[in-house]
Design a protein around this motif. Sequence first.
Motif, PDB file in Angstrom:
ATOM      1  N   LYS A  48       0.839  -1.383   0.241  1.00 58.05           N
ATOM      2  CA  LYS A  48      -0.096  -0.012  -0.009  1.00 58.05           C
ATOM      3  C   LYS A  48       0.945   1.276  -0.016  1.00 58.05           C
ATOM      4  O   LYS A  48       0.711   2.324  -0.688  1.00 58.05           O
ATOM      5  N   GLN A  49       2.032   1.359   0.987  1.00 58.82           N
ATOM      6  CA  GLN A  49       2.790   2.263   0.839  1.00 58.82           C
ATOM      7  C   GLN A  49       3.741   2.468  -0.148  1.00 58.82           C
ATOM      8  O   GLN A  49       3.790   3.613  -0.782  1.00 58.82           O
ATOM      9  N   ALA A  50       4.049   1.337  -0.887  1.00 58.21           N
ATOM     10  CA  ALA A  50       4.671   1.273  -2.134  1.00 58.21           C
ATOM     11  C   ALA A  50       3.988   1.922  -3.020  1.00 58.21           C
ATOM     12  O   ALA A  50       4.377   2.591  -4.089  1.00 58.21           O
ATOM     13  N   HIS A  51       2.718   1.516  -3.278  1.00 55.35           N
ATOM     14  CA  HIS A  51       1.586   2.215  -4.398  1.00 55.35           C
ATOM     15  C   HIS A  51       1.594   3.628  -4.215  1.00 55.35           C
ATOM     16  O   HIS A  51       1.534   4.603  -5.109  1.00 55.35           O
ATOM     17  N   SER A  52       1.588   4.297  -3.010  1.00 54.46           N
ATOM     18  CA  SER A  52       1.383   5.520  -2.661  1.00 54.46           C
ATOM     19  C   SER A  52       2.970   6.330  -2.920  1.00 54.46           C
ATOM     20  O   SER A  52       2.725   7.420  -3.657  1.00 54.46           O
ATOM     21  N   VAL A  53       3.879   5.556  -2.788  1.00 47.69           N
ATOM     22  CA  VAL A  53       5.355   6.256  -3.313  1.00 47.69           C
ATOM     23  C   VAL A  53       5.303   6.456  -4.885  1.00 47.69           C
ATOM     24  O   VAL A  53       5.496   7.509  -5.438  1.00 47.69           O
ATOM     25  N   GLU A  54       4.810   5.315  -5.400  1.00 46.26           N
ATOM     26  CA  GLU A  54       4.995   5.230  -6.712  1.00 46.26           C
ATOM     27  C   GLU A  54       4.072   6.251  -7.353  1.00 46.26           C
ATOM     28  O   GLU A  54       4.340   6.914  -8.416  1.00 46.26           O
ATOM     29  N   LYS A  55       2.850   6.611  -6.883  1.00 45.31           N
ATOM     30  CA  LYS A  55       1.910   7.602  -7.331  1.00 45.31           C
ATOM     31  C   LYS A  55       2.729   9.152  -7.282  1.00 45.31           C
ATOM     32  O   LYS A  55       2.837   9.900  -8.312  1.00 45.31           O
ATOM     33  N   ARG A  56       3.361   9.276  -6.012  1.00 44.42           N
ATOM     34  CA  ARG A  56       4.050  10.785  -5.950  1.00 44.42           C
ATOM     35  C   ARG A  56       5.149  10.662  -6.979  1.00 44.42           C
ATOM     36  O   ARG A  56       5.662  11.744  -7.551  1.00 44.42           O
ATOM     37  N   ALA A  58       5.199   9.158  -9.873  1.00 43.53           N
ATOM     38  CA  ALA A  58       4.659   9.631 -11.076  1.00 43.53           C
ATOM     39  C   ALA A  58       4.318  11.037 -11.394  1.00 43.53           C
ATOM     40  O   ALA A  58       4.336  11.626 -12.339  1.00 43.53           O
ATOM     41  N   ALA A  59       3.836  11.666 -10.347  1.00 43.16           N
ATOM     42  CA  ALA A  59       3.482  13.339 -10.391  1.00 43.16           C
ATOM     43  C   ALA A  59       4.734  14.020 -10.662  1.00 43.16           C
ATOM     44  O   ALA A  59       4.672  15.108 -11.136  1.00 43.16           O
ATOM     45  N   ILE A  60       6.032  13.517 -10.432  1.00 44.68           N
ATOM     46  CA  ILE A  60       7.252  14.486 -10.385  1.00 44.68           C
ATOM     47  C   ILE A  60       7.859  13.765 -11.744  1.00 44.68           C
ATOM     48  O   ILE A  60       9.162  14.392 -11.736  1.00 44.68           O
ATOM     49  N   THR A  61       7.413  12.941 -12.289  1.00 44.48           N
ATOM     50  CA  THR A  61       8.204  12.444 -13.327  1.00 44.48           C
ATOM     51  C   THR A  61       8.350  13.359 -14.587  1.00 44.48           C
ATOM     52  O   THR A  61       7.340  14.058 -15.068  1.00 44.48           O
ATOM     53  N   PRO A  62       9.592  13.757 -15.271  1.00 48.58           N
ATOM     54  CA  PRO A  62       9.655  14.429 -16.286  1.00 48.58           C
ATOM     55  C   PRO A  62       8.912  13.988 -17.561  1.00 48.58           C
ATOM     56  O   PRO A  62       8.766  12.699 -17.655  1.00 48.58           O
ATOM     57  N   LYS A  63       8.446  14.956 -18.413  1.00 49.08           N
ATOM     58  CA  LYS A  63       7.721  14.452 -19.595  1.00 49.08           C
ATOM     59  C   LYS A  63       8.253  13.676 -20.634  1.00 49.08           C
ATOM     60  O   LYS A  63       7.973  12.738 -21.261  1.00 49.08           O
ATOM     61  N   ASP A  64       9.785  13.982 -20.491  1.00 50.17           N
ATOM     62  CA  ASP A  64      10.464  13.447 -21.497  1.00 50.17           C
ATOM     63  C   ASP A  64      11.248  12.266 -20.968  1.00 50.17           C
ATOM     64  O   ASP A  64      11.569  12.216 -19.718  1.00 50.17           O
ATOM     65  N   GLY A  65      11.611  11.056 -21.723  1.00 45.49           N
ATOM     66  CA  GLY A  65      12.549  10.113 -21.101  1.00 45.49           C
ATOM     67  C   GLY A  65      11.729   8.910 -20.967  1.00 45.49           C
ATOM     68  O   GLY A  65      10.413   8.818 -20.964  1.00 45.49           O
ATOM     69  N   LEU A  66      12.320   8.021 -20.119  1.00 43.53           N
ATOM     70  CA  LEU A  66      11.500   6.561 -19.744  1.00 43.53           C
ATOM     71  C   LEU A  66      11.757   6.503 -18.194  1.00 43.53           C
ATOM     72  O   LEU A  66      12.904   6.589 -17.682  1.00 43.53           O
ATOM     73  N   SER A  69       9.133   1.448 -12.809  1.00 42.18           N
ATOM     74  CA  SER A  69       9.137   1.104 -11.348  1.00 42.18           C
ATOM     75  C   SER A  69       8.499  -0.551 -11.301  1.00 42.18           C
ATOM     76  O   SER A  69       8.042  -0.916 -12.118  1.00 42.18           O
ATOM     77  N   VAL A  70       9.261  -1.197 -10.407  1.00 41.81           N
ATOM     78  CA  VAL A  70       9.004  -2.516  -9.997  1.00 41.81           C
ATOM     79  C   VAL A  70       8.912  -2.479  -8.371  1.00 41.81           C
ATOM     80  O   VAL A  70       9.715  -2.004  -7.813  1.00 41.81           O
TER      81      VAL A  70
END
Length: 101
Positions: A48-56, A58-66, A69-70
């Motif tokens: 649950k916390q891992a999914h929460s961190v993953e969402k955060r 995703a919100a700060i990921t630059p638009k360019d590049g790749l 997460s796993v």
Amino acid sequence: MRLMIMFDLPVGTSENRRDYRRFRRSLIQEGFFMMQYSVYVRVCPDSKQAHSVEKRIAAITPKDGLVQSVMLTEKQYQAMHFISGEPSQDLLNSAERTVMI
């Protein structure tokens, strides 16, 4: 549980380099440590916390590049084979670390 973030971001322009630095700094502020270049890992108490961190992230990921997460269980992470080099003995890499507030 471990959350691993792997990324390949462009650094061709000054804006790209700024985005790269901001993203990397944000990962560190979120509690990730560098496992190797462009691969960062964080210990999470549960999925649950891992999914929460993953969402955060995703919100700060630059638009360019790749950015990928796993999520790995501690058992899967500990079963990792080191073909070359040595595993980090850093406290941050331990699932048994204690945080004092």
